[in-house]
Design a protein around this motif. Structure first.
Motif, short mmCIF file in Angstrom:
data_model
loop_
_atom_site.label_atom_id
_atom_site.label_comp_id
_atom_site.label_asym_id
_atom_site.label_seq_id
_atom_site.Cartn_x
_atom_site.Cartn_y
_atom_site.Cartn_z
N GLN A 1 0.57 -1.19 0.03
CA GLN A 1 -0.04 -0.11 -0.11
C GLN A 1 0.73 1.33 -0.01
O GLN A 1 0.64 2.31 -0.58
N CYS A 2 1.87 1.37 0.69
CA CYS A 2 2.72 2.31 0.93
C CYS A 2 3.63 2.54 -0.40
O CYS A 2 3.73 3.64 -0.90
N LEU A 3 3.98 1.42 -1.11
CA LEU A 3 4.89 1.40 -2.25
C LEU A 3 4.11 2.10 -3.47
O LEU A 3 4.46 2.70 -4.32
N LEU A 4 2.74 1.84 -3.38
CA LEU A 4 1.92 2.04 -4.52
C LEU A 4 1.08 3.52 -4.22
O LEU A 4 0.36 4.08 -4.77
N SER A 5 1.64 4.16 -2.99
CA SER A 5 1.02 5.47 -2.58
C SER A 5 -0.33 5.52 -2.44
O SER A 5 -0.81 6.38 -2.73
N VAL A 6 -0.87 4.44 -1.80
CA VAL A 6 -2.31 4.48 -1.53
C VAL A 6 -2.49 4.88 0.02
O VAL A 6 -1.85 4.61 0.66
N ASN A 7 -3.28 5.93 -0.03
CA ASN A 7 -3.19 6.67 1.21
C ASN A 7 -3.64 5.63 2.49
O ASN A 7 -4.55 4.78 2.31
N PRO A 8 -3.29 5.95 3.61
CA PRO A 8 -3.69 5.12 4.76
C PRO A 8 -5.14 5.17 4.85
O PRO A 8 -6.08 6.09 4.70
N VAL A 9 -5.80 3.85 5.47
CA VAL A 9 -7.22 3.53 5.60
C VAL A 9 -7.39 3.25 7.28
O VAL A 9 -6.13 2.99 7.76
N PRO A 10 -8.43 3.25 7.69
CA PRO A 10 -8.86 2.76 9.12
C PRO A 10 -8.25 1.33 9.29
O PRO A 10 -8.00 1.16 10.39
N ALA A 11 -8.35 0.42 8.16
CA ALA A 11 -7.96 -0.79 8.61
C ALA A 11 -6.32 -1.03 8.95
O ALA A 11 -6.12 -1.88 9.23
N ASN A 12 -5.83 -0.02 8.71
CA ASN A 12 -4.30 -0.06 8.95
C ASN A 12 -4.02 -0.10 10.38
O ASN A 12 -2.90 -0.54 10.77
N MET A 13 -5.05 0.02 11.32
CA MET A 13 -4.59 -0.20 12.72
C MET A 13 -4.60 -1.54 13.10
O MET A 13 -4.17 -1.96 14.08
N THR A 14 -4.97 -2.57 12.09
CA THR A 14 -4.66 -4.04 12.49
C THR A 14 -3.37 -4.29 12.50
O THR A 14 -2.79 -5.57 13.10
N VAL A 15 -2.28 -3.50 11.82
CA VAL A 15 -0.84 -3.60 12.35
C VAL A 15 -0.87 -3.97 13.72
O VAL A 15 0.08 -4.45 14.26
N LEU A 16 -1.36 -2.48 14.28
CA LEU A 16 -1.09 -2.55 15.86
C LEU A 16 -1.65 -3.90 16.61
O LEU A 16 -1.20 -4.30 17.56
N MET A 17 -2.72 -4.34 16.15
CA MET A 17 -3.45 -5.57 16.53
C MET A 17 -2.43 -6.77 16.36
O MET A 17 -2.22 -7.54 17.26
N GLY A 18 -1.83 -6.79 15.11
CA GLY A 18 -1.13 -7.84 15.17
C GLY A 18 0.42 -7.83 15.88
O GLY A 18 0.73 -8.99 16.49
N LEU A 19 0.82 -6.66 16.02
CA LEU A 19 1.89 -6.35 16.97
C LEU A 19 1.59 -6.71 18.15
O LEU A 19 2.35 -7.61 19.07
#
Length: 397
Positions: A83-101
């Motif tokens: 998503q970051c490499l394609l320059s797609v703006n952050p979305v609310p679902a990006n908080m799942t990274v914190l849940m995975g961490l």
């Protein structure tokens, strides 16, 4: 909340605990719903197709958050990286990274948690420097994201430490409980051994006194009636004292209630009642007696009763449905043969390894010099055959 409602809640919770993907889907559902509502707003300057694809790619793996935590975190991190490499703006679902961490840090070793933290911090750096903003804004944004990531990581470490502590407390409690049970068993065995020694002393002493008084009474009954009467009175007093002491000591060893503490022990005469009792439970039982019943001691009769009782109990527990059992007693001049056959599962029966009935039967039979054979039959079913000498001299031989 009543007892019934409480049991239902416990059952529902146990049912949910065994279905981790369902519970994880329940927790990720609010993020999915929030993302869907934002899909038709103008807050995100990306196409709806890209928004939907990123949202599904980030929330889909969360269904396996606790089933495969590391794989889930790797998938979410990979989607965020693309998503970051394609320059797609952050979305609310990006908080799942914190849940995975949090999940990886709380569920795995410190090294895995540190690796997840490093990956998350790198992701925060990519997010800060990938999208255009001022230098000061980038530094403050990165600092804010790093603080959030570090906080989630510390929370995961705390939960991991707490879970390990709770596991150690549970293991320690179980170990202490086992040690306590062992100590109780050792204390009970020591107390029973002490009572057995006291019982031996009581019986040996009082029986010796009775024998001496009986001999004296037999010698004096023709020459001195008064002395013989005194000896008989001493025998009566000593016998009552011995019975009282034996009842007191044996009462400690008994595990039944006070009402049946001094009830007579069952014998061969009570086998009919035992068979009727088992029949009333639904087991088809046939009872046959061959030969002339011999006069046996109460101990031998109790052994016969317990063997039949244990064999019928094993049939009830392991025989299966619609099983039939036959009990045969065959008397001879020297021994009594006990044969219990059933047509149940036999070798196919499941053994939980907790029973000691067969060992108890062997011990009882060995006391009187008999023999016992118990095991599944070749054609199905189970058989118990015991030989018990009817007289003491036969067992000694």
């Amino acid at each position: 909340m009543g007892p019934y409602a409480g049991r239902m809640v416990v059952k529902a919770w146990d049912w949910l605990r065994r279905r981790k993907p369902l519970v994880d889907a329940f927790f990720v559902a609010p993020i999915m719903l929030f993302s869907i509502t934002e899909l038709w707003s103008d807050a995100f300057d990306i196409g709806r197709g890209a928004f939907f694809a990123v949202t599904v790619g980030l929330t889909g793996p969360m269904i396996l958050r606790r089933t495969y935590p590391r794989t889930m975190f790797a998938a979410v991190a990979m989607v965020s990286c693309v998503q970051c490499l394609l320059s797609v703006n952050p979305v609310p679902a990006n908080m799942t990274v914190l849940m995975g961490l949090y999940t990886v840090t709380a569920g795995y070793s410190f090294r895995w948690g540190l690796a997840a933290l490093t990956c998350s911090v790198l992701g925060a750096g990519m997010l800060t420097w990938r999208y255009p903003s001022g230098a000061e804004d980038r530094e403050s944004t990165f600092f804010t994201l790093a603080v959030i990531v570090a906080g989630v990581w510390l929370l995961g470490l705390h939960m991991r430490t707490r879970r390990a502590y709770l596991r150690s407390v549970e293991e320690r409690a179980e170990r202490l409980e086992r040690e306590r049970d062992n100590e109780v068993k050792v204390a009970m065995a020591a107390e029973r051994a002490r009572i057995a020694r006291e019982l031996h002393d009581v019986v040996a002493h009082n029986v010796s006194v009775i024998v001496v008084q009986a001999d004296g009474a037999s010698y004096a009954i023709d020459t001195d009636v008064g002395r013989a009467r005194q000896a008989l009175e001493a025998i009566s007093t000593t016998g009552r004292l011995a019975l009282a002491e034996m009842r007191r000591l044996l009462g400690v060893l008994r595990e039944t209630d006070d009402v049946s503490a001094f009830a007579p022990q069952p014998g061969v005469a009570q086998l009919d009642d035992l068979v009727e009792q088992v029949r009333s439970s639904g087991l088809a039982v046939t009872f046959e007696v061959d030969g002339t019943p011999a006069a046996m001691s109460e101990g031998r009769q109790l052994t016969v009763y317990r063997i039949v009782q244990e064999a019928l109990t094993n049939t009830l527990k392991h025989g299966g449905p619609r099983v039939a059992v036959s009990v045969r007693l065959r008397y001879s001049e020297e021994a009594l043969e006990i044969r219990v056959d059933d047509d149940g599962r036999g070798a196919a029966a499941i053994d939980d390894g907790r029973g000691h009935g067969l060992a108890g039967m062997r011990e009882r039979v060995a006391v009187y010099g008999g023999s016992i054979r118990a095991g599944p039959c070749s054609g199905g079913g189970f058989q118990v055959v015991a030989q018990i000498p009817v007289r003491e001299e036969v067992g000694a031989a």
